[in-house]
Design an enzyme around this catalytic site. Sequence first.
Site, PDB file in Angstrom:
ATOM      1  N   VAL A  59      40.179  37.620  43.007  1.00  0.00           N
ATOM      2  CA  VAL A  59      39.771  38.851  42.340  1.00  0.00           C
ATOM      3  C   VAL A  59      40.980  39.454  41.644  1.00  0.00           C
ATOM      4  O   VAL A  59      42.054  39.591  42.239  1.00  0.00           O
ATOM      5  CB  VAL A  59      39.177  39.865  43.351  1.00  0.00           C
ATOM      6  CG1 VAL A  59      38.870  41.197  42.658  1.00  0.00           C
ATOM      7  CG2 VAL A  59      37.914  39.309  43.990  1.00  0.00           C
ATOM      8  N   ALA A 104      45.950  41.665  42.325  1.00  0.00           N
ATOM      9  CA  ALA A 104      44.967  40.600  42.519  1.00  0.00           C
ATOM     10  C   ALA A 104      44.994  40.210  43.988  1.00  0.00           C
ATOM     11  O   ALA A 104      45.897  40.616  44.737  1.00  0.00           O
ATOM     12  CB  ALA A 104      45.306  39.392  41.653  1.00  0.00           C
ATOM     13  N   LYS A 105      44.042  39.461  44.420  1.00  0.00           N
ATOM     14  CA  LYS A 105      44.076  38.899  45.770  1.00  0.00           C
ATOM     15  C   LYS A 105      43.147  37.706  45.798  1.00  0.00           C
ATOM     16  O   LYS A 105      42.201  37.631  45.009  1.00  0.00           O
ATOM     17  CB  LYS A 105      43.608  39.941  46.792  1.00  0.00           C
ATOM     18  CG  LYS A 105      44.178  39.721  48.178  1.00  0.00           C
ATOM     19  CD  LYS A 105      45.602  40.221  48.279  1.00  0.00           C
ATOM     20  CE  LYS A 105      46.203  39.993  49.641  1.00  0.00           C
ATOM     21  NZ  LYS A 105      47.440  40.758  49.813  1.00  0.00           N
ATOM     22  N   GLY A 106      43.424  36.776  46.708  1.00  0.00           N
ATOM     23  CA  GLY A 106      42.565  35.618  46.842  1.00  0.00           C
ATOM     24  C   GLY A 106      42.402  35.270  48.303  1.00  0.00           C
ATOM     25  O   GLY A 106      43.132  35.774  49.161  1.00  0.00           O
TER      26      GLY A 106
END
Length: 416
Positions: A59, A104-106
């Site tokens: 995201v 962001a992050k995943g």
Amino acid sequence: MGKTNPYQVAIEQVQKVGEILGLEQDIIDVLTKPKRELTVNFPVKMDDGHVKVFTGYRVQHNFARGPCKGGIRYHPDVSLDEVRALSMWMTWKCATVGLPYGGAKGGVACNPKEMSKGELERMTRRYITEIMPIIGPHVDIPAPDMYTDAQVMAWIMDTYSMHVGYSVPGIVTGKPISVGGSEGREEATSRGITYCVREALTVRNIDRKSSTAAVQGFGNVGWNTARLLKDELGMKVIAVSDSSGGIHAPAGLDPINVYEHKRRTGSVVNFPGAQNITNEELLEIDCTVLVPAAMEEVITADNADRIRARIVAEGANGPTSVQADKILYDKGIMLLPDILCNAGGVTVSYFEWVQDLQFLFWSLAEIKNRLDRVMTYAFARVYATARAKRTDMRTAAYLLAVDDVVKAIRLRGIYP
Ligand code: NAD
């Protein structure tokens, strides 16, 4: 705990700050909806020959201030809403310390503790291949998070490089030094915490050498923070803990000896000369600085009233509940919020990326120097805002961060 939807919490935080800043609903809508969300379901061949389908996410919350930046988490509880919230928090963290990034992050929903190294490598390479259309050294730069380490980052760098046909160290940070990692990354978060604590002691007129610290968590952040508070600030570390429990020694502990004891026995408990305590007791110890550096929501409405530290430095992400924030503030305890206090990690990640893009590497002394400048300036800015607005340090940091992002959005305008 575990019941609150983190994305809902992240949205409410923005709405609250938006009200104080007088933001219109249009801009709040932009800020509370991540710009880009990708969900990928992908197969991985497991060691026993069967194929398992994993679900992963990436995201990207906001690009207004620059490329997106944020870690990748491997955990059974990873969900789209969790990744959304974490990506928003990265936007505010980067803005608080003035890095030219959006958040962001995943994550991949998996249990890395039950996977072999080969399975982890194949899962990592396939996940990165799946999200490749939206990542890149000028687009979105991943980093480590829960249960992803320097080895995973090296696989990510290699996978991306294999696809494009040449080495791209700037695609990911938190790498080993031999593949473009930075000096000082390992202890960066703790070093940032130490600089923040130093500044907080100064503005509160508290003598460092007669100050004491209690640190919850003895992993990367906790252990390095305990060591640096003692070695660099001359503070006495009187209590530390890990998931098995804590230890208390009013005369002071040597974190290096405790580290050695934990390495030998698996835990900090039963350290010779110290008294065993629970993690709950550690939080309530009479000390100058309390550093929660393990888990979320450990200081809540249930125990905030019993916290006796003068400064709480959030090493972990989200260790203090919203209700506890207010209780601590009313008690006159200075809370150094996670988006400021533990931003040293992403700051040195930013340094790593800058070095990778230039193929020019800095010395440890230069990293320390630059990190000190970033953290000291960010602390001063947040502290001045808290004073001017007569509010707590967390609200002040959010006001500054959201305002900076809004300014960037307005300057760039709405395309087309
Ligand atoms: P880590 O896995 O290295 O260490 C976690 C520590 O917490 C371990 O010592 C573990 O024993 C302890 N712990 C686990 N459950 C506990 C419990 N119930 N009670 C007390 N202690 C417990 O993790 P880390 O990298 O040190 O991260 C710690 C926190 O800091 C996390 O919230 C993480 O998101 C945050 N953080 C880390 C970084 C970083 O650069 N590593 C950067 C920013 C924020």
